[in-house]
Design a protein around this motif. Structure first.
Motif, mmCIF file in Angstrom:
data_model
loop_
_atom_site.group_PDB
_atom_site.id
_atom_site.type_symbol
_atom_site.label_atom_id
_atom_site.label_comp_id
_atom_site.label_asym_id
_atom_site.label_seq_id
_atom_site.Cartn_x
_atom_site.Cartn_y
_atom_site.Cartn_z
ATOM 1 N N UNK B 164 0.461 14.094 7.826
ATOM 2 C CA UNK B 164 1.807 12.280 7.481
ATOM 3 C C UNK B 164 0.764 11.320 7.403
ATOM 4 N N UNK B 165 0.298 11.174 8.495
ATOM 5 C CA UNK B 165 -0.223 9.359 8.847
ATOM 6 C C UNK B 165 -1.270 9.767 8.512
ATOM 7 N N UNK B 166 -1.989 10.968 8.152
ATOM 8 C CA UNK B 166 -3.529 11.032 8.141
ATOM 9 C C UNK B 166 -3.450 10.953 6.366
ATOM 10 N N UNK B 167 -2.415 11.698 6.323
ATOM 11 C CA UNK B 167 -2.395 11.585 4.252
ATOM 12 C C UNK B 167 -2.251 9.716 3.576
ATOM 13 N N UNK B 168 -1.121 9.450 5.060
ATOM 14 C CA UNK B 168 -1.196 7.626 4.536
ATOM 15 C C UNK B 168 -2.658 7.111 4.414
ATOM 16 N N UNK B 169 -3.145 6.783 5.378
ATOM 17 C CA UNK B 169 -4.862 7.043 5.047
ATOM 18 C C UNK B 169 -6.013 7.126 4.211
ATOM 19 N N UNK B 170 -5.721 8.617 4.033
ATOM 20 C CA UNK B 170 -5.966 8.465 2.855
ATOM 21 C C UNK B 170 -5.963 8.130 1.448
ATOM 22 N N UNK B 171 -4.438 7.788 1.449
ATOM 23 C CA UNK B 171 -3.886 7.171 0.093
ATOM 24 C C UNK B 171 -4.597 5.634 -0.093
ATOM 25 N N UNK B 172 -4.408 5.192 1.074
ATOM 26 C CA UNK B 172 -5.273 3.815 1.426
ATOM 27 C C UNK B 172 -6.944 3.486 0.963
ATOM 28 N N UNK B 173 -7.426 4.453 1.068
ATOM 29 C CA UNK B 173 -8.325 4.795 1.082
ATOM 30 C C UNK B 173 -9.013 4.408 -0.349
ATOM 31 N N UNK B 174 -7.599 6.270 -1.061
ATOM 32 C CA UNK B 174 -7.988 5.696 -2.906
ATOM 33 C C UNK B 174 -7.621 4.486 -3.126
ATOM 34 N N UNK B 175 -6.899 3.512 -2.252
ATOM 35 C CA UNK B 175 -6.391 2.318 -3.271
ATOM 36 C C UNK B 175 -7.145 1.163 -3.226
ATOM 37 N N UNK B 176 -8.444 1.516 -1.805
ATOM 38 C CA UNK B 176 -9.194 0.301 -1.843
ATOM 39 C C UNK B 176 -10.881 1.015 -3.161
ATOM 40 N N UNK B 177 -10.675 2.321 -3.440
ATOM 41 C CA UNK B 177 -11.864 2.789 -3.907
ATOM 42 C C UNK B 177 -11.217 2.098 -5.323
ATOM 43 N N UNK B 178 -9.723 2.134 -6.206
ATOM 44 C CA UNK B 178 -9.573 1.441 -6.931
ATOM 45 C C UNK B 178 -10.095 -0.089 -7.428
ATOM 46 N N UNK B 179 -9.726 -0.595 -6.225
ATOM 47 C CA UNK B 179 -9.771 -1.968 -6.426
ATOM 48 C C UNK B 179 -11.201 -2.442 -6.580
ATOM 49 N N UNK B 180 -12.202 -1.460 -5.292
ATOM 50 C CA UNK B 180 -13.851 -1.960 -5.390
ATOM 51 C C UNK B 180 -14.220 -1.845 -6.490
ATOM 52 N N UNK B 181 -12.928 -0.430 -7.440
ATOM 53 C CA UNK B 181 -13.951 -0.613 -8.769
ATOM 54 C C UNK B 181 -13.978 -1.290 -9.379
ATOM 55 N N UNK B 182 -12.569 -1.724 -9.840
ATOM 56 C CA UNK B 182 -12.172 -2.685 -11.070
ATOM 57 C C UNK B 182 -13.036 -4.261 -10.422
ATOM 58 N N UNK B 183 -13.431 -4.093 -9.026
ATOM 59 C CA UNK B 183 -13.693 -5.455 -8.770
ATOM 60 C C UNK B 183 -15.304 -5.000 -9.412
ATOM 61 N N UNK B 184 -15.623 -3.796 -8.922
ATOM 62 C CA UNK B 184 -17.189 -4.076 -9.869
ATOM 63 C C UNK B 184 -17.291 -3.906 -11.274
ATOM 64 N N UNK B 210 -6.400 -3.091 -11.005
ATOM 65 C CA UNK B 210 -6.192 -1.276 -12.058
ATOM 66 C C UNK B 210 -4.156 -2.089 -12.382
ATOM 67 N N UNK B 211 -4.260 -1.565 -13.287
ATOM 68 C CA UNK B 211 -3.262 -1.688 -13.481
ATOM 69 C C UNK B 211 -2.056 -0.246 -13.840
ATOM 70 N N UNK B 212 -0.798 -0.789 -13.328
ATOM 71 C CA UNK B 212 0.099 1.049 -12.867
ATOM 72 C C UNK B 212 1.609 0.611 -13.103
ATOM 73 N N UNK B 213 1.885 2.451 -13.159
ATOM 74 C CA UNK B 213 2.970 2.469 -14.192
ATOM 75 C C UNK B 213 3.713 1.712 -13.524
ATOM 76 N N UNK B 214 4.982 1.980 -13.979
ATOM 77 C CA UNK B 214 6.322 0.736 -13.359
ATOM 78 C C UNK B 214 7.778 1.515 -12.656
ATOM 79 N N UNK B 215 6.953 2.409 -12.277
ATOM 80 C CA UNK B 215 8.260 2.920 -10.787
ATOM 81 C C UNK B 215 8.182 1.929 -9.829
#
Lengths: 226, 226
Positions: B164-184, B210-215
């Motif tokens: 679970x800890x690793x999964x959280x870090x993986x998610x964090x990386x994905x978030x950063x990827x999104x941010x970097x992409x929209x920054x570009x 990035x825009x996200x769903x309403x959750x």
DNA sequence: AATTTCATGTAATTCGTTACATGATTCC
DNA sequence: GGAATCATGTAACGAATTACATGAAATT
């Protein structure tokens, strides 16, 4: 005196339940084997061990190598010390494990407890998991309310940071839901006696915990993670 | 002397760039408005403010209510103090913001920086985001290696905790990827001048993030998040 | 009138790290 | 024989908290 966060103390007792160890090895396990990847330094660990000994929860034994006892008796040689849990220590750990005080739901306290779930019973596990969940739900509620209050005043980045933070907590809640569910399904099945380790390494349904996809499977390129 | 983590100092300067404030209000904003939900106590904040004043980065002004100045001059009445950023303070903050030292990638440092991304430029943002990502990837690599080494010795719960800890870090990386992409994608579009806040609250694509769903949409049941 | 929120501070304490000091053992 | 790792500790320091002490202003 000695209010201490208790996490280190708790983890040390828990690890020593499995087997006596040197301080040195204890520290390594604290930093890795335990799911908490938090680092503890010797400056923290050794003094802690001393107080645990003073409380009668541990005893110091001469190091495993036969020459250590002799070595220690000579000149200024430093002894290698193996720490072993006493009966009182065992009792104390058991008490800590089932006594779910108000901090037991905090991030690190929870993680530490969870790491030793194998040494406790279904009932305690349920109590801890549900307590943790409701704590996180409270947190979420506060975040939601706070965000609603300040939404318009925040810039995009701050907003995104908060959104992401909330999402993380939401994921954590979902994780707990899964755990609670499989805890219910598995009932007492995996309250294992003593510090038993896992020997069935293969894939068969082991009963309790949810199975996940391979995204987290260890990398073949192993080794030297400093 | 005064090694200090710098997060508090940094955040205080950043918040005061927007507007002068009482210590009291500062603390509230520190705990909520800023994406970091970390709590700072007065015992930390007030002494910090004093040292910032001593460094010439802030000046103390009599409280906004007109009677405060008078009140302060009387007997032992405690003055209400409004802290304002000086020119030197502004400069110092800008320096901290663009100077991406080795701690800048750590969890809280990163969050603090990110919260003030609106006050910096595309280049700095990219550097910070990419630095953070590679830091997390390193972490992930260590976790993977450590898990691979110890897998068989761990019980199911410890294993699940690590997974679970690793999964959280993986998610964090994905978030950063999104941010970097929209920054570009967004390029310099949202390097906003001065401590500008967000005034367009409606839904139109604002460009960068990035825009996200309403959750994560704030709950209608608002109020009193203690 | 009472309670909550605003507002500022200090002292004691806790938890933990870094850097230092020391030396044995194992691997190459 | 030199490096890495095993092994144990202490002293100085750092960052932050809690509990205390004080009192004004706003709300109910």
């Amino acid at each position: 005196m000695s209010r201490r966060s208790g996490i280190l103390e708790f983890a040390v007792l828990g690890l020593l339940r499995e087997a006596p160890m040197h301080g040195y090895e204890l520290r390594k396990r604290l930093n890795t084997s335990l799911g908490i990847f938090r680092a503890f330094s010797y400056g923290t660990l050794y003094p802690c061990l001393k107080t645990l000994v003073a409380n009668g929860w541990l005893i110091e034994e001469p190091g495993s190598a036969p020459e250590d006892a002799l070595a220690a008796s000579l000149a200024g040689r430093r002894a290698k010390i193996v720490y072993r849990l006493t009966a009182e220590g065992k009792e104390h750990f058991e008490e800590l494990l089932s006594h779910t005080g108000p901090d037991a739901w905090e991030d690190e306290h929870f993680a530490a407890r969870f790491a030793f779930f194998g040494q406790t019973e279904h009932d305690v596990r349920m109590r801890v998991l549900e307590g943790r969940r409701s704590r996180l739900e409270e947190r979420l509620e506060k975040m939601r309310a706070s965000l609603a209050r300040t939404r318009e005043r925040l810039d995009d980045y701050t907003l995104e940071l908060q959104r992401h933070g909330m999402e993380s907590v939401e994921r954590e809640v979902r994780w707990l839901n899964e755990l609670i569910e499989s805890e219910r399904a598995g009932r007492d099945q995996r309250s294992r006696p003593e510090g038993a380790a896992r020997h069935d390494n293969d894939s068969g349904e082991t009963g309790g915990l949810p199975r996940h996809g391979g995204s987290t499977r260890p990398d073949p390129s192993d080794d030297t993670a400093k």
